[in-house]
Design an enzyme around this catalytic site. Structure first.
Site, PDB file in Angstrom:
ATOM      1  N   GLN A  98      -5.554  -0.680  -3.272  1.00 53.68           N
ATOM      2  CA  GLN A  98      -5.545  -0.596  -1.803  1.00 53.68           C
ATOM      3  C   GLN A  98      -5.791   0.850  -1.363  1.00 53.68           C
ATOM      4  O   GLN A  98      -6.533   1.091  -0.404  1.00 53.68           O
ATOM      5  CB  GLN A  98      -4.198  -1.104  -1.293  1.00 53.68           C
ATOM      6  N   MET A 148       9.479  -0.893  -6.868  1.00 55.88           N
ATOM      7  CA  MET A 148      10.083  -1.526  -5.695  1.00 55.88           C
ATOM      8  C   MET A 148       9.019  -2.281  -4.908  1.00 55.88           C
ATOM      9  O   MET A 148       7.882  -1.824  -4.787  1.00 55.88           O
ATOM     10  CB  MET A 148      10.734  -0.474  -4.801  1.00 55.88           C
ATOM     11  N   SER A 198       8.840  -5.508  -1.583  1.00 53.97           N
ATOM     12  CA  SER A 198       9.538  -6.502  -0.750  1.00 53.97           C
ATOM     13  C   SER A 198       9.579  -7.843  -1.473  1.00 53.97           C
ATOM     14  O   SER A 198      10.513  -8.625  -1.314  1.00 53.97           O
ATOM     15  CB  SER A 198       8.824  -6.660   0.594  1.00 53.97           C
ATOM     16  N   ARG A 199       8.561  -8.114  -2.270  1.00 57.48           N
ATOM     17  CA  ARG A 199       8.485  -9.406  -2.975  1.00 57.48           C
ATOM     18  C   ARG A 199       9.523  -9.525  -4.091  1.00 57.48           C
ATOM     19  O   ARG A 199       9.768 -10.627  -4.571  1.00 57.48           O
ATOM     20  CB  ARG A 199       7.085  -9.632  -3.546  1.00 57.48           C
ATOM     21  N   GLY A 239       7.013  -4.493   6.492  1.00 57.84           N
ATOM     22  CA  GLY A 239       8.450  -4.655   6.740  1.00 57.84           C
ATOM     23  C   GLY A 239       9.241  -5.033   5.507  1.00 57.84           C
ATOM     24  O   GLY A 239       8.759  -4.963   4.382  1.00 57.84           O
ATOM     25  N   PHE A 240      10.501  -5.442   5.726  1.00 59.36           N
ATOM     26  CA  PHE A 240      11.472  -5.693   4.659  1.00 59.36           C
ATOM     27  C   PHE A 240      11.536  -4.423   3.808  1.00 59.36           C
ATOM     28  O   PHE A 240      11.265  -4.429   2.613  1.00 59.36           O
ATOM     29  CB  PHE A 240      11.108  -6.929   3.830  1.00 59.36           C
ATOM     30  N   HIS A 266       8.923   2.435   0.840  1.00 63.74           N
ATOM     31  CA  HIS A 266       8.423   2.654   2.201  1.00 63.74           C
ATOM     32  C   HIS A 266       8.981   3.960   2.771  1.00 63.74           C
ATOM     33  O   HIS A 266       8.252   4.750   3.382  1.00 63.74           O
ATOM     34  CB  HIS A 266       8.866   1.506   3.123  1.00 63.74           C
ATOM     35  N   GLN A 280      -4.738 -10.977   5.492  1.00 64.39           N
ATOM     36  CA  GLN A 280      -4.851 -10.503   4.110  1.00 64.39           C
ATOM     37  C   GLN A 280      -4.205 -11.459   3.119  1.00 64.39           C
ATOM     38  O   GLN A 280      -4.139 -11.178   1.928  1.00 64.39           O
ATOM     39  CB  GLN A 280      -4.292  -9.087   3.958  1.00 64.39           C
TER      40      GLN A 280
HETATM   41  P1  AMP Z   1       3.885  -3.237   2.109  1.00 67.86           P
HETATM   42  O1  AMP Z   1       4.971  -3.356   3.138  1.00 67.86           O
HETATM   43  O2  AMP Z   1       4.237  -3.860   0.801  1.00 67.86           O
HETATM   44  O3  AMP Z   1       2.531  -3.609   2.641  1.00 67.86           O
HETATM   45  O4  AMP Z   1       3.788  -1.689   1.776  1.00 67.86           O
HETATM   46  C1  AMP Z   1       3.597  -0.722   2.786  1.00 67.86           C
HETATM   47  C2  AMP Z   1       3.260   0.599   2.148  1.00 67.86           C
HETATM   48  O5  AMP Z   1       4.311   0.991   1.262  1.00 67.86           O
HETATM   49  C3  AMP Z   1       1.994   0.513   1.301  1.00 67.86           C
HETATM   50  O6  AMP Z   1       1.245   1.719   1.451  1.00 67.86           O
HETATM   51  C4  AMP Z   1       2.544   0.385  -0.090  1.00 67.86           C
HETATM   52  O7  AMP Z   1       1.672   0.854  -1.099  1.00 67.86           O
HETATM   53  C5  AMP Z   1       3.782   1.249  -0.008  1.00 67.86           C
HETATM   54  N1  AMP Z   1       4.750   0.866  -1.053  1.00 67.86           N
HETATM   55  C6  AMP Z   1       5.168  -0.378  -1.366  1.00 67.86           C
HETATM   56  N2  AMP Z   1       5.993  -0.344  -2.436  1.00 67.86           N
HETATM   57  C7  AMP Z   1       6.085   0.959  -2.804  1.00 67.86           C
HETATM   58  C8  AMP Z   1       6.789   1.644  -3.855  1.00 67.86           C
HETATM   59  N3  AMP Z   1       7.558   1.020  -4.725  1.00 67.86           N
HETATM   60  N4  AMP Z   1       6.644   2.996  -3.933  1.00 67.86           N
HETATM   61  C9  AMP Z   1       5.848   3.671  -3.059  1.00 67.86           C
HETATM   62  N5  AMP Z   1       5.170   3.073  -2.055  1.00 67.86           N
HETATM   63  C10 AMP Z   1       5.283   1.741  -1.927  1.00 67.86           C
END
Ligand code: AMP
Length: 289
Positions: free
Chosen positions: A154, A185, A187-188, A31-32, A37, A62
């Site tokens: 991952q 990009m 969320s953090r 999310g966020f 995403h 995790q």
């Molecule tokens: P997260 O919400 O951070 O767990 O990310 C969810 C999915 O979005 C994961 O497969 C991440 O690798 C992908 N993701 C996060 N940030 C990016 C980004 N800047 N560009 C492409 N994919 C991303």
């Protein structure tokens, strides 16, 4: 868009789509949501999925004790808006006890690529990721599932999991979406104050510098140059900047076809990761001629 919180509800809707022969693509997230995403939603659609499912679940298993599980940013209303305007069919946003009901006692351990780098620094992290991803794949039973290369290790761990356990899903990996100054990009990034946000660009700058040197330098020289770049930026603490094999995450052979430059830094209280893939095919051929 349907917002669903229970597995039976989810299965009923997805089952209906599948009975009509529609292909289903899953994008798991915490999310966020940001443009990274959303690019994964476009990816499953362009790969041929008629239906898209996004999951939002901040997975406690995790996060290690002392990490940012409690303060991880959450804004479901904004996420729902973003997903609706992207034409997503279903948001699966379960509560913790839907995923980990009382008595839950199973964990998936992935070896190989889950060992080095993030695996070393965040014990249990990839086990938590693998467990929740396998559960989400079993719950949704999608034809395809998309993950971002921003989290390259991952991706390698999930690829290993799906092969090793014969999970019937096609994996898609999307390119990293960046801000205009190169910061990946995440969320953090919302944790960063304006001064920290400016400094944070040094991680992608260091990786870019490393990528530029990768055609002419050894892995250790590339690592040293990347570390030097980060050292120039006060207020940014280097965790690691490594040149690794993109499949095993171990030190690559000097003449291997591709290197992954992977790094993690701390900016204030915020830990950021990023990586760049360097294709080196032709480096040694051109040396020979
Ligand atoms: P997260 O919400 O951070 O767990 O990310 C969810 C999915 O979005 C994961 O497969 C991440 O690798 C992908 N993701 C996060 N940030 C990016 C980004 N800047 N560009 C492409 N994919 C991303």
């Amino acid at each position: 868009m349907k917002v669903v919180r229970s597995v039976p509800q989810l299965r009923e809707i997805v089952g209906e789509w599948k009975s009509r022969g529609e292909r289903v693509g899953l994008v798991p997230t915490m999310g966020f949501l940001h443009a990274g995403h959303l690019s994964l939603i476009d990816l499953v659609r362009s790969a041929g999925c008629e239906r898209t499912v996004v999951s939002i679940f901040v997975n406690p298993s995790q996060f290690a004790p002392g990490e940012d599980f409690e303060r991880y940013p959450r804004d479901e209303a904004a996420d729902v808006n973003a997903l609706e305007s992207r034409g997503v069919d279903l948001l699966f946003a379960p509560d913790v006890d839907q995923i980990y009901p009382r008595g839950f006692a199973t964990r998936i351990e992935v070896g190989g690529p889950a060992g080095p780098l993030e695996g070393q620094r965040r014990p249990g992290h990839f086990s938590g990721v693998a467990t929740v991803v396998l559960k989400l794949l079993n719950m949704v039973q999608p034809d395809m599932a998309a993950f971002g290369r921003k989290d390259a290790q991952q991706c390698a761990v999930i690829d290993r999991l799906v092969r090793d356990l014969d999970v019937p899903v096609q994996l898609l990996f999307g390119e990293t979406i960046r801000e205009s100054d190169g910061l990946a990009m995440s969320s953090r990034n919302s944790y960063l104050d304006p001064a920290e946000r400016q400094r944070a660009a040094v991680l992608s700058e260091a990786l870019r510098r490393g990528a530029d040197l990768s055609r002419t330098s050894s892995p250790s020289a590339v690592e040293a140059a990347m570390a030097q770049e980060v050292a120039k930026q006060p207020g940014v603490e280097l965790d690691y900047l490594r040149v690794v094999d993109p499949l095993t995450f171990e030190t690559p052979l000097e003449d291997s076809g591709s290197w992954l430059l992977a790094g993690a830094v701390r900016v204030g209280r915020t830990r950021l990761i990023d990586n760049m893939l360097v294709e080196r095919r032709g480096v040694h051929d051109s040396k020979r001629t």
